[in-house]
Design a protein around this motif. Structure first.
Motif, PDB file in Angstrom:
ATOM      1  N   TYR A  14      12.148  25.814  26.149  1.00  0.00           N
ATOM      2  CA  TYR A  14      12.734  24.628  26.759  1.00  0.00           C
ATOM      3  C   TYR A  14      12.578  24.671  28.275  1.00  0.00           C
ATOM      4  CZ  TYR A  14      16.191  21.071  27.952  1.00  0.00           C
ATOM      5  OH  TYR A  14      16.805  19.963  28.457  1.00  0.00           O
ATOM      6  N   MET A  15      12.885  25.803  28.878  1.00  0.00           N
ATOM      7  CA  MET A  15      12.813  25.922  30.345  1.00  0.00           C
ATOM      8  C   MET A  15      11.366  25.835  30.837  1.00  0.00           C
ATOM      9  SD  MET A  15      15.951  28.535  31.271  1.00  0.00           S
ATOM     10  CE  MET A  15      15.035  29.974  30.925  1.00  0.00           C
ATOM     11  N   LEU A  16      10.423  26.421  30.087  1.00  0.00           N
ATOM     12  CA  LEU A  16       9.013  26.334  30.482  1.00  0.00           C
ATOM     13  C   LEU A  16       8.510  24.897  30.482  1.00  0.00           C
ATOM     14  CD1 LEU A  16       7.366  29.362  28.678  1.00  0.00           C
ATOM     15  CD2 LEU A  16       7.338  28.916  31.115  1.00  0.00           C
ATOM     16  N   ILE A  17       8.830  24.154  29.428  1.00  0.00           N
ATOM     17  CA  ILE A  17       8.355  22.774  29.323  1.00  0.00           C
ATOM     18  C   ILE A  17       9.079  21.881  30.331  1.00  0.00           C
ATOM     19  CG2 ILE A  17       8.160  20.782  27.789  1.00  0.00           C
ATOM     20  CD1 ILE A  17       7.873  22.769  25.471  1.00  0.00           C
ATOM     21  N   ALA A  18      10.371  22.107  30.502  1.00  0.00           N
ATOM     22  CA  ALA A  18      11.141  21.278  31.434  1.00  0.00           C
ATOM     23  C   ALA A  18      10.681  21.483  32.879  1.00  0.00           C
ATOM     24  CB  ALA A  18      12.621  21.573  31.303  1.00  0.00           C
ATOM     25  N   ALA A  19      10.238  22.703  33.207  1.00  0.00           N
ATOM     26  CA  ALA A  19       9.817  22.994  34.582  1.00  0.00           C
ATOM     27  C   ALA A  19       8.368  22.609  34.850  1.00  0.00           C
ATOM     28  CB  ALA A  19      10.013  24.476  34.867  1.00  0.00           C
ATOM     29  N   ALA A  20       7.603  22.321  33.827  1.00  0.00           N
ATOM     30  CA  ALA A  20       6.182  21.997  33.997  1.00  0.00           C
ATOM     31  C   ALA A  20       6.010  20.581  34.524  1.00  0.00           C
ATOM     32  CB  ALA A  20       5.458  22.146  32.665  1.00  0.00           C
ATOM     33  N   SER A  21       4.835  20.332  35.088  1.00  0.00           N
ATOM     34  CA  SER A  21       4.542  18.982  35.572  1.00  0.00           C
ATOM     35  C   SER A  21       4.317  18.045  34.379  1.00  0.00           C
ATOM     36  CB  SER A  21       3.297  18.994  36.465  1.00  0.00           C
ATOM     37  OG  SER A  21       2.157  19.297  35.704  1.00  0.00           O
ATOM     38  N   ALA A  22       4.459  16.762  34.624  1.00  0.00           N
ATOM     39  CA  ALA A  22       4.383  15.773  33.547  1.00  0.00           C
ATOM     40  C   ALA A  22       2.992  15.667  32.934  1.00  0.00           C
ATOM     41  CB  ALA A  22       4.826  14.406  34.057  1.00  0.00           C
ATOM     42  N   GLU A  23       1.958  16.166  33.605  1.00  0.00           N
ATOM     43  CA  GLU A  23       0.598  16.096  33.083  1.00  0.00           C
ATOM     44  C   GLU A  23       0.261  17.256  32.148  1.00  0.00           C
ATOM     45  OE1 GLU A  23       1.042  15.978  36.589  1.00  0.00           O
ATOM     46  OE2 GLU A  23       1.237  13.805  36.465  1.00  0.00           O
ATOM     47  N   GLU A  24       1.062  18.307  32.156  1.00  0.00           N
ATOM     48  CA  GLU A  24       0.765  19.469  31.317  1.00  0.00           C
ATOM     49  C   GLU A  24       1.104  19.173  29.867  1.00  0.00           C
ATOM     50  OE1 GLU A  24       1.444  23.588  32.530  1.00  0.00           O
ATOM     51  OE2 GLU A  24       2.353  22.734  34.342  1.00  0.00           O
ATOM     52  N   LYS A  25       0.187  19.563  28.980  1.00  0.00           N
ATOM     53  CA  LYS A  25       0.335  19.315  27.549  1.00  0.00           C
ATOM     54  C   LYS A  25       0.654  20.635  26.850  1.00  0.00           C
ATOM     55  CE  LYS A  25      -2.456  17.679  23.673  1.00  0.00           C
ATOM     56  NZ  LYS A  25      -3.762  17.126  23.315  1.00  0.00           N
ATOM     57  N   PHE A  26       1.632  20.612  25.966  1.00  0.00           N
ATOM     58  CA  PHE A  26       2.029  21.791  25.203  1.00  0.00           C
ATOM     59  C   PHE A  26       2.034  21.443  23.724  1.00  0.00           C
ATOM     60  CE2 PHE A  26       4.166  22.195  29.289  1.00  0.00           C
ATOM     61  CZ  PHE A  26       3.799  23.474  29.674  1.00  0.00           C
ATOM     62  N   ILE A  27       1.722  22.430  22.894  1.00  0.00           N
ATOM     63  CA  ILE A  27       1.799  22.274  21.449  1.00  0.00           C
ATOM     64  C   ILE A  27       2.830  23.268  20.949  1.00  0.00           C
ATOM     65  CG2 ILE A  27       0.603  22.521  19.245  1.00  0.00           C
ATOM     66  CD1 ILE A  27      -1.349  21.706  22.313  1.00  0.00           C
ATOM     67  N   VAL A  28       3.836  22.771  20.257  1.00  0.00           N
ATOM     68  CA  VAL A  28       4.854  23.625  19.655  1.00  0.00           C
ATOM     69  C   VAL A  28       4.490  23.751  18.183  1.00  0.00           C
ATOM     70  CG1 VAL A  28       7.298  23.901  19.136  1.00  0.00           C
ATOM     71  CG2 VAL A  28       6.583  22.861  21.290  1.00  0.00           C
ATOM     72  N   HIS A  29       4.235  24.970  17.759  1.00  0.00           N
ATOM     73  CA  HIS A  29       3.827  25.236  16.377  1.00  0.00           C
ATOM     74  C   HIS A  29       4.944  26.034  15.714  1.00  0.00           C
ATOM     75  CE1 HIS A  29       0.248  25.077  13.739  1.00  0.00           C
ATOM     76  NE2 HIS A  29       0.931  25.992  13.104  1.00  0.00           N
ATOM     77  N   ARG A  30       5.613  25.434  14.732  1.00  0.00           N
ATOM     78  CA  ARG A  30       6.746  26.068  14.054  1.00  0.00           C
ATOM     79  C   ARG A  30       6.378  26.427  12.631  1.00  0.00           C
ATOM     80  NH1 ARG A  30      11.936  22.386  15.693  1.00  0.00           N
ATOM     81  NH2 ARG A  30      12.202  23.310  17.738  1.00  0.00           N
ATOM     82  N   PHE A  31       6.849  27.598  12.214  1.00  0.00           N
ATOM     83  CA  PHE A  31       6.663  28.044  10.841  1.00  0.00           C
ATOM     84  C   PHE A  31       8.026  28.169  10.167  1.00  0.00           C
ATOM     85  CE2 PHE A  31       2.847  29.515  12.948  1.00  0.00           C
ATOM     86  CZ  PHE A  31       1.868  29.146  12.045  1.00  0.00           C
ATOM     87  N   TYR A  32       8.069  27.746   8.913  1.00  0.00           N
ATOM     88  CA  TYR A  32       9.298  27.779   8.128  1.00  0.00           C
ATOM     89  C   TYR A  32       9.070  28.581   6.858  1.00  0.00           C
ATOM     90  CZ  TYR A  32      10.623  23.909  11.153  1.00  0.00           C
ATOM     91  OH  TYR A  32      10.899  23.136  12.238  1.00  0.00           O
ATOM     92  N   LEU A  33      10.158  29.007   6.232  1.00  0.00           N
ATOM     93  CA  LEU A  33      10.093  29.718   4.955  1.00  0.00           C
ATOM     94  C   LEU A  33      10.720  28.822   3.887  1.00  0.00           C
ATOM     95  CD1 LEU A  33      11.211  33.226   6.222  1.00  0.00           C
ATOM     96  CD2 LEU A  33       8.881  32.415   5.823  1.00  0.00           C
ATOM     97  N   PRO A  34       9.911  28.035   3.177  1.00  0.00           N
ATOM     98  CA  PRO A  34      10.471  27.113   2.187  1.00  0.00           C
ATOM     99  C   PRO A  34      11.179  27.815   1.041  1.00  0.00           C
ATOM    100  CG  PRO A  34       8.080  26.815   2.392  1.00  0.00           C
ATOM    101  CD  PRO A  34       8.484  27.910   3.311  1.00  0.00           C
ATOM    102  N   TYR A  35      10.777  29.046   0.727  1.00  0.00           N
ATOM    103  CA  TYR A  35      11.424  29.763  -0.366  1.00  0.00           C
ATOM    104  C   TYR A  35      12.808  30.288   0.048  1.00  0.00           C
ATOM    105  CZ  TYR A  35       9.540  33.815   2.129  1.00  0.00           C
ATOM    106  OH  TYR A  35       9.213  34.746   3.083  1.00  0.00           O
ATOM    107  N   LYS A  36      13.156  30.197   1.325  1.00  0.00           N
ATOM    108  CA  LYS A  36      14.495  30.534   1.813  1.00  0.00           C
ATOM    109  C   LYS A  36      15.208  29.270   2.303  1.00  0.00           C
ATOM    110  CE  LYS A  36      14.291  35.308   3.313  1.00  0.00           C
ATOM    111  NZ  LYS A  36      14.585  36.179   4.457  1.00  0.00           N
ATOM    112  N   ASN A  37      15.033  28.194   1.588  1.00  0.00           N
ATOM    113  CA  ASN A  37      15.639  26.900   1.901  1.00  0.00           C
ATOM    114  C   ASN A  37      15.237  26.378   3.273  1.00  0.00           C
ATOM    115  OD1 ASN A  37      16.986  26.819  -0.565  1.00  0.00           O
ATOM    116  ND2 ASN A  37      18.707  27.987   0.244  1.00  0.00           N
ATOM    117  N   GLY A  38      14.004  26.613   3.669  1.00  0.00           N
ATOM    118  CA  GLY A  38      13.464  26.048   4.894  1.00  0.00           C
ATOM    119  C   GLY A  38      13.951  26.703   6.172  1.00  0.00           C
ATOM    120  N   VAL A  39      14.401  27.940   6.094  1.00  0.00           N
ATOM    121  CA  VAL A  39      14.855  28.636   7.292  1.00  0.00           C
ATOM    122  C   VAL A  39      13.671  28.868   8.230  1.00  0.00           C
ATOM    123  CG1 VAL A  39      14.577  31.003   6.449  1.00  0.00           C
ATOM    124  CG2 VAL A  39      16.377  30.496   8.068  1.00  0.00           C
TER     125      VAL A  39
END
Length: 168
Positions: A95-120
């Motif tokens: 959050y702090m990295l993206i909030a402090a970056a300039s508006a032109e910088e592009k970031f990709i947030v890649h999240r992994f979940y465990l569906p067999y543990k109810n999506g944790v």
């Protein structure tokens, strides 16, 4: 033989390789031929995660039209100082990295979940526009899950290196 004949012969030859190899080194070598192809075989030490990777594959593309969205992984594009940051429940470091970056910088947030543990949540990776990992967070404290987290992080870094070498 001209260049187009040579390339067409090699592209068809290289696409005939299977991504179903038993070793990670062979899988990375095959990914070098395919470029931005998703990784669909990985040995993390946890069979359930290996099955998820085999079923859904890990999508390394950072193009906005080809982001991952399934039960195992979700990707989203954020820009610096994005107004949507409050709604995505990101780890404080990201959050702090993206909030402090300039508006032109592009970031990709890649999240992994465990569906067999109810999506944790399993892991979150923050990538820059070039596909390099800036920050990564693992939510599981078990040693085997941490090892799987490190293996996936290494594969993302290797895919980025392969894409850079192909582009060069």
């Amino acid at each position: 033989m001209n260049a187009s004949n040579f390339l067409s012969a090699n592209v068809s030859l290289n696409n005939s390789y299977s991504m179903r190899s038993n070793t990670r080194a062979a899988c990375v070598a095959n990914a070098a031929f395919i470029g931005n192809a998703p990784l669909d075989k990985l040995e993390t030490g946890i069979k359930s995660i290996d099955h998820l990777v085999q079923r859904y594959s890990i999508n390394f593309n950072i193009d906005e039209g080809q982001l991952a969205d399934n039960a195992f992984q979700k990707s989203l594009v954020l820009y610096g100082q994005d107004q949507r940051l409050d709604y995505f429940n990101l780890p404080p470091c990201m959050y702090m990295l993206i909030a402090a970056a300039s508006a032109e910088e592009k970031f990709i947030v890649h999240r992994f979940y465990l569906p067999y543990k109810n999506g944790v949540r399993f892991a979150t990776y923050l990538l820059n526009e070039e596909g390099e990992i800036i920050e990564s967070v693992s939510y599981q404290r078990n040693v085997k899950y941490l090892q799987a987290f490190k293996i996936i992080r290494k594969q993302i870094a290797l895919a980025n290196q392969i894409n850079e070498s192909i582009a060069a």
